[in-house]
Scaffold this motif. Structure first.
Motif, PDB file in Angstrom:
ATOM      1  N   LEU A   1       4.517  -7.966  -0.273  1.00 46.61           N
ATOM      2  CA  LEU A   1       5.604  -7.465  -0.528  1.00 46.61           C
ATOM      3  C   LEU A   1       5.944  -6.317   0.575  1.00 46.61           C
ATOM      4  N   GLY A   2       5.017  -6.098   0.793  1.00 51.23           N
ATOM      5  CA  GLY A   2       4.712  -5.367   2.225  1.00 51.23           C
ATOM      6  C   GLY A   2       4.648  -3.797   1.404  1.00 51.23           C
ATOM      7  N   TYR A   3       3.149  -3.788   0.776  1.00 52.39           N
ATOM      8  CA  TYR A   3       3.187  -2.932  -0.450  1.00 52.39           C
ATOM      9  C   TYR A   3       2.378  -1.666   0.450  1.00 52.39           C
ATOM     10  N   GLN A   4       2.932   0.029   0.739  1.00 51.82           N
ATOM     11  CA  GLN A   4       2.302   0.749   0.858  1.00 51.82           C
ATOM     12  C   GLN A   4       2.532   1.382  -0.124  1.00 51.82           C
TER      13      GLN A   4
ATOM     14  N   ASP B   1       2.466   4.731  -2.734  1.00 52.23           N
ATOM     15  CA  ASP B   1       3.027   5.490  -3.000  1.00 52.23           C
ATOM     16  C   ASP B   1       2.646   6.783  -4.164  1.00 52.23           C
TER      17      ASP B   1
ATOM     18  N   MET C   1       7.575  -0.956   0.761  1.00 51.62           N
ATOM     19  CA  MET C   1       7.720  -1.292  -0.305  1.00 51.62           C
ATOM     20  C   MET C   1       7.044  -0.803  -1.201  1.00 51.62           C
ATOM     21  N   SER C   2       7.243   0.045  -2.317  1.00 50.03           N
ATOM     22  CA  SER C   2       6.383   0.894  -3.093  1.00 50.03           C
ATOM     23  C   SER C   2       5.651  -0.239  -4.416  1.00 50.03           C
TER      24      SER C   2
ATOM     25  N   ARG D   1      13.951 -10.174  -3.547  1.00 45.42           N
ATOM     26  CA  ARG D   1      12.091 -10.262  -3.162  1.00 45.42           C
ATOM     27  C   ARG D   1      11.718  -9.790  -3.931  1.00 45.42           C
TER      28      ARG D   1
ATOM     29  N   ALA E   1       8.631 -12.357  -6.022  1.00 42.42           N
ATOM     30  CA  ALA E   1       7.103 -12.224  -6.205  1.00 42.42           C
ATOM     31  C   ALA E   1       6.240 -12.304  -7.446  1.00 42.42           C
TER      32      ALA E   1
END
Lengths: 334, 334
Positions: free
Chosen positions: A31-34, A36, B1-2, B23, B27
């Protein structure tokens, strides 16, 4: 799998199976988590307030408790939720457990009488609620709980002794609420001082009631209507003593010359009444502050996963404060 | 994405791009997501407490405000955080904005004088803080904010008129804190009644101070030391009047025969003092309850994405309560 589990993995908390952890980390990576910051603070926000639980009709006591707890809370970044309650409610344990869950409180400061109920404390403990107790006791109970303890008995002894030494023999006693251990301790101090000075206990001079002005007023009216009325009355707190003062004045009596009056607490009222009240200085605010500090230290220890001893429990000894409401027994009266 | 974005999608909140939404949903489906009640409540827990902000030295007023707000909170499932503050602090706006963010408060009930500071209200509004105000005003200010308003001026007029009708001409006035609009309104009511009855304003009978016992005591000592002392004193609240009562008694005066005293608030003290105080019944608890109901209605409207009018603002008119501390002017005195 729940969002909570996802959150646990992301925040590296324990109690997640390794297989689950890997699936989550992979999905989150997809999911491209960063990280937060606000999501993190949302999670930890659940522990940024503590609750204070009391059941007491005395506004000065309540404000003292609140200010003491707030002092510790602000120094450590906690908010304070207040929860006055009905200590006689049969569903109190459930109510407090739901309060902690619903409001995400980190823990509770329990004032008397909630702090003195073994079954309530057991229910909170088994529900995982963190708490600290403010109790009435001469010594640390050493029962494994964090607490501050107030030696009510010794101070009540001192007040009664002060009245005896002024020459009073017929000393009325007005009880606080019997659900409070402090009421019993204060009564025992009174009883014990009379015993030590060889004065027989006279049941007609002892009146039951709550820690309130109204009960002080009612109790005093009863005592002042006796054929052999007391020359001094010890009210179990300053609210009761304020009621005694009003009853005496409304009967046209002159305090302290016709009647000596003593209270307990050293509330602002005790300095503002005329005459000001002889009382015992109780340090409510200091007690409450230390209680909150104990709780916060407990929470921090747990947050770091440490066991063992934290801050030490602490005892407080109220001190006799002699003011204008008590005076020597008049030679003529009896 | 957070994680926050994930949470938004799961909880079907707005402000997520459609592509992102798809998305995330895919997921999450892959992870085998099931709704989790505690995760949901964790998210919404951020709005399950409101804060009450006050700066007042009067314990009875504080307890009245707290109980009123608590009454509304409990009926709607909110917890209550208390935040006594220093209204003169130059960083108060920042302090309150941080409080709301840090403790995840849904909104604030602002007591005076914070509720009456335009620049503070503007700062809170621009930071997105929800609030409701308790203010001193004869009418609804109709400035677009939710508020309850108390007609202090009219009640102070009634108290002064009562003293004039008892024959008093030299009526002392003890101010509350000038940071409170209520103090000004009460002063204007006093001034206006004297004017209507043709009594010249005598600056020597007017003393500044705060809403506290100590300032009442000090102010009364000053007035009672005058060569031509007043035969009545109007204290701007019951705490001040309590101080006047103590000062009069400590000077050996007999209230109400040597001096009439009036307060404002109808606090428990006003019924418990001897003699009990003539005052204005202020309904602090009802006002605070309605204020909290306004706030909660505002939050619910927003939660449902509705605009438009909610609960109506409401005015309160304190009523004169005559008790034993005021009596007719003695024929002989001047």
């Amino acid at each position: 799998m729940s969002l909570k589990t996802v959150s646990r993995v992301i925040n590296d908390e324990p109690a997640v199976q390794e297989q689950t952890r890997e699936r989550v980390l992979q999905a989150v990576a997809d999911l491209g988590y960063q990280p937060d910051a606000s999501a993190r603070s949302l999670r930890s926000a659940q522990s940024y307030a503590i609750g204070v639980v009391y059941d007491n009709p005395n506004p000065y006591y309540i404000i003292g408790i609140q200010h003491g707890v707030l002092g510790a809370c602000r120094a450590r970044g906690y908010g304070l939720q207040i929860h006055p309650c009905d200590s006689s409610s049969p569903t109190l344990a459930q109510e407090l457990i739901e309060l902690v869950a619903h409001s995400r409180l980190a823990g509770l400061v329990l004032a008397p009488p909630m702090s003195e109920r073994a079954e309530l404390l057991a229910a909170l403990t088994s529900a995982g609620v963190r708490f600290v107790r403010i109790i009435s006791a001469a010594d640390d109970p050493k029962d494994g709980t964090d607490c501050v303890f107030l030696d009510d008995r010794d101070a009540a002894y001192d007040i009664t002794e002060h009245l005896v030494q002024l020459g009073h023999q017929r000393i009325g006693f007005l009880w606080g609420g019997k659900s409070h251990r402090s009421s019993w301790e204060r009564y025992r101090g009174y009883e014990s001082a009379l015993h030590d000075y060889g004065i027989a206990l006279d049941e007609s001079l002892i009146v039951e009631g709550d820690y309130s002005f109204d009960d002080g007023f009612r109790g005093a009216r009863k005592l002042l209507a006796l054929a052999q009325r007391p020359s001094a009355i010890f009210g179990s707190n300053d609210e009761i003593a304020a009621g005694v003062l009003a009853a005496a004045k409304s009967s046209g009596m002159h305090v302290p010359f016709d009647l000596s009056i003593a209270g307990f607490e050293d509330s602002p009222f005790s300095k503002q009444s005329w005459p000001p009240l002889t009382t015992a200085k109780q340090a409510t605010e200091d007690m409450a502050r230390h209680a909150a500090e104990l709780l916060i230290a407990q929470l921090r220890r747990e947050g770091r996963g440490e066991g063992g001893a934290g801050l030490a429990n602490r005892g407080f000894s109220p001190e006799l404060v002699v003011r204008g409401s008590t005076a020597p027994m008049k030679p003529a009266a009896g």
